[in-house]
Design an enzyme around this catalytic site. Structure first.
Site, PDB file in Angstrom:
ATOM      1  CG  HIS A   1      32.881 -10.653  19.275  1.00 18.57           C
ATOM      2  ND1 HIS A   1      32.817 -11.778  18.475  1.00 18.57           N
ATOM      3  CD2 HIS A   1      31.883  -9.825  18.845  1.00 18.57           C
ATOM      4  CE1 HIS A   1      31.827 -11.635  17.598  1.00 18.57           C
ATOM      5  NE2 HIS A   1      31.249 -10.465  17.807  1.00 18.57           N
TER       6      HIS A   1
ATOM      7  CG  ASP B   1      34.522 -14.112  19.863  1.00 16.90           C
ATOM      8  OD1 ASP B   1      33.692 -13.580  20.622  1.00 16.90           O
ATOM      9  OD2 ASP B   1      34.339 -14.240  18.640  1.00 16.90           O
TER      10      ASP B   1
ATOM     11  CB  SER C   1      30.066  -9.574  14.858  1.00 24.50           C
ATOM     12  OG  SER C   1      29.227 -10.171  15.811  1.00 24.50           O
TER      13      SER C   1
END
Length: 206
Positions: free
Chosen positions: A145, A111, A17
């Site tokens: 994600h 995601d 991330s």
């Protein structure tokens, strides 16, 4: 950190991330980074400006009006980020062509935080346009994600530490769990290959 007695070269980076674009920046600007793995990462600097020496890379812009809210009140942010290939957002792109080593992009196709597949393709096109090797990209259908190490429970939503809001991350439980197992093996294989020149010796039976 490279001077720490427990750190031995060659050196690899693993980022997820926001940590992914930080690792991209480290690989691009710092020496002695041999290989870099990005898990659902953006190729532009995000959330806050990045300062390095006398340079500042602004954060990628966003349009909060494009946010969506689930029935349970969680934020879906995947569509709110501006395209880093369009002005004025080009200024936020990280110059990854300056990196010395190879990249592995781990991408969850479900995601819901940002367009990880799109960003990985930008990286691929950008590196090849600058005469660099094509990065390795591994995509996982129905993975969200938060691709964690194997056997961690799927995190589909949580209160985001920066945004201060409940955020939906995506992922179908069974597919996401299998993606975590395979991604961990792929990451180890990538690092073994580029950091030690060997292959990992153990494999999951899942």
């Amino acid at each position: 950190m490279l001077q720490h007695p427990q750190v031995k070269g060659p050196n690899g980076l693993l980022g997820f991330s926001k940590g992914g674009d930080l690792c991209l920046s480290m690989a691009s600007f710092l020496k002695d980074i041999t290989a870099t793995v990005l898990i659902n990462a953006c190729v532009a600097n995000t959330l806050v400006p990045l300062h390095y020496k006398d340079m500042v890379i602004p954060e990628l812009g966003s349009d909060p009006a494009k946010q969506k809210i689930t029935e349970s009140g969680c934020l879906i942010s995947v569509d709110m980020w501006n395209n880093p290939l369009e002005e004025p957002n080009l200024q936020s792109l990280i110059p990854l062509e300056k990196a010395q080593g190879p990249f592995l992009f781990i991408v969850g196709l479900d995601d819901q935080s940002w367009k990880s597949e799109f960003y990985a393709q930008i990286a691929c096109d950008w590196l090849q346009a600058h005469g660099k090797d094509r990065p390795q990209i591994i995509q996982y259908p129905e993975a969200g994600h938060c691709i964690d190490p194997p056997y961690f429970p799927l995190c589909r939503a949580s209160v985001h530490a920066v945004l201060g809001k409940a955020v939906f991350y995506g992922g179908e439980p069974r597919a996401h769990s299998r993606a975590q197992v395979d991604a961990w093996q792929q990451i180890q294989r990538f690092f073994y290959k580029h950091l030690s020149g060997t292959e990992p010796v153990t494999h999951s039976k899942i």
